[in-house]
Enzyme design. Sequence first.
Site, PDB file in Angstrom:
ATOM      1  N   LYS A 153      49.043  30.542  33.914  1.00 29.64           N
ATOM      2  CA  LYS A 153      50.398  30.677  33.724  1.00 29.64           C
ATOM      3  C   LYS A 153      50.849  29.620  32.678  1.00 29.64           C
ATOM      4  O   LYS A 153      51.437  28.625  33.068  1.00 29.64           O
ATOM      5  CB  LYS A 153      51.390  30.282  34.973  1.00 29.64           C
ATOM      6  CG  LYS A 153      52.757  30.872  34.904  1.00 29.64           C
ATOM      7  CD  LYS A 153      53.328  31.126  36.181  1.00 29.64           C
ATOM      8  CE  LYS A 153      54.598  31.606  35.930  1.00 29.64           C
ATOM      9  NZ  LYS A 153      55.015  32.900  35.561  1.00 29.64           N
ATOM     10  N   GLU A 185      49.627  44.420  32.688  1.00 32.36           N
ATOM     11  CA  GLU A 185      50.891  43.903  33.642  1.00 32.36           C
ATOM     12  C   GLU A 185      52.164  44.296  32.570  1.00 32.36           C
ATOM     13  O   GLU A 185      51.863  44.442  31.496  1.00 32.36           O
ATOM     14  CB  GLU A 185      50.698  42.775  33.900  1.00 32.36           C
ATOM     15  CG  GLU A 185      50.343  41.649  32.901  1.00 32.36           C
ATOM     16  CD  GLU A 185      50.074  40.316  33.295  1.00 32.36           C
ATOM     17  OE1 GLU A 185      50.428  39.961  34.458  1.00 32.36           O
ATOM     18  OE2 GLU A 185      49.789  39.284  32.577  1.00 32.36           O
TER      19      GLU A 185
HETATM   20  N1  PMP Z   1      52.901  38.619  35.073  1.00 30.39           N
HETATM   21  C1  PMP Z   1      53.484  37.848  34.169  1.00 30.39           C
HETATM   22  C2  PMP Z   1      53.113  37.756  32.886  1.00 30.39           C
HETATM   23  C3  PMP Z   1      54.679  37.182  34.590  1.00 30.39           C
HETATM   24  O1  PMP Z   1      55.429  36.429  33.571  1.00 30.39           O
HETATM   25  C4  PMP Z   1      55.011  37.282  35.833  1.00 30.39           C
HETATM   26  C5  PMP Z   1      56.275  36.404  36.534  1.00 30.39           C
HETATM   27  N2  PMP Z   1      56.013  35.126  36.785  1.00 30.39           N
HETATM   28  C6  PMP Z   1      54.263  38.007  36.534  1.00 30.39           C
HETATM   29  C7  PMP Z   1      53.399  38.798  36.294  1.00 30.39           C
HETATM   30  C8  PMP Z   1      54.851  38.106  38.227  1.00 30.39           C
HETATM   31  O2  PMP Z   1      54.506  36.658  38.984  1.00 30.39           O
HETATM   32  P1  PMP Z   1      55.287  36.279  40.211  1.00 30.39           P
HETATM   33  O3  PMP Z   1      55.178  37.368  40.958  1.00 30.39           O
HETATM   34  O4  PMP Z   1      54.572  35.233  40.651  1.00 30.39           O
HETATM   35  O5  PMP Z   1      56.642  35.785  39.768  1.00 30.39           O
END
Ligand code: PMP
Length: 286
Positions: A153, A185
């Site tokens: 991330k 995604e």
């Molecule tokens: N993929 C990406 C690219 C994202 O930015 C996010 C948001 N953080 C997610 C998936 C989902 O992650 P989370 O459910 O932990 O927010």
Amino acid sequence: MARALPIAWLNGTWLPLAEARVSPLDRAFLFADAVYEVVAVYGGRPLLVDEHLARLARSLRELGIADPHDDAAWRALIAGLVERNRSAAPDGHLGVYLQVSRGADTGRDHGFPADVPATVFGMASPLAAFDPTGSGLRAITAPDNRWARCDIKSTALLGNVLLRQAAAAAGAQECIMLRAGRLTEGSSSTVAIVEGRTVVTRPDGPEVLPGTTIRLVRSLAPACGLDWREEDIAESRLRRADEIWITSAMRGVLPVTHLDGKPVGAGVPGPAWRTIAVAYERCTRS
Ligand code: PMP
């Protein structure tokens, strides 16, 4: 986009966000050499905080940045942002943003600097209560042209930013990405499809961020009468799905009603989503 709340944290100090300053030599500014997390807080209580802190620790480890805080200090930082911004968000619903960069050296060099402290930044923004009766959103699709370590991330989000802007330009709220004919995604979300009473997600891997929200949603599925399968999802299957969901900490679980302008299922939030959304909303309240 909601305006950030007034009080921030920068390198050990609480201060007005408007007064927070970092060096132009900070490696987040020069190289996007930084990681971040976004935690949803409902009624003053952070949701999935263990999962977010575990992912933050993993992102730092993958980039070789020493974790500047232990678990207790991270929790205190989140609680401090909630408490200090409470007057501006009286319902206690906030999004907490945490960022750690490799720090600011004395010049610009690609290689890692020695003995430079990480830059730690935290801020909060208002968050609406999760709405299990929402009308859903529109998404477009696009080739996934991001780097090969999307499981980290990192703040290197230019690919995601450009794709989200392409969605906005098309009157949509999310861009769902495809790599080699398969779903990866969303630009800022995990994507799930629904086929009948079965939810399908793709496996984790370097191409996608392991989402915290999708894991919570998955744990709610059995009680909602939904099966769950994890497998690669071809583009044709995405386009035929009865329902498409996106999940993220800030948006929860939302139905995609239109993909590239065409209705998903009946073009309205589907029955599986309506069930899971009620269960998810309960989690944000307990
Ligand atoms: N993929 C990406 C690219 C994202 O930015 C996010 C948001 N953080 C997610 C998936 C989902 O992650 P989370 O459910 O932990 O927010």
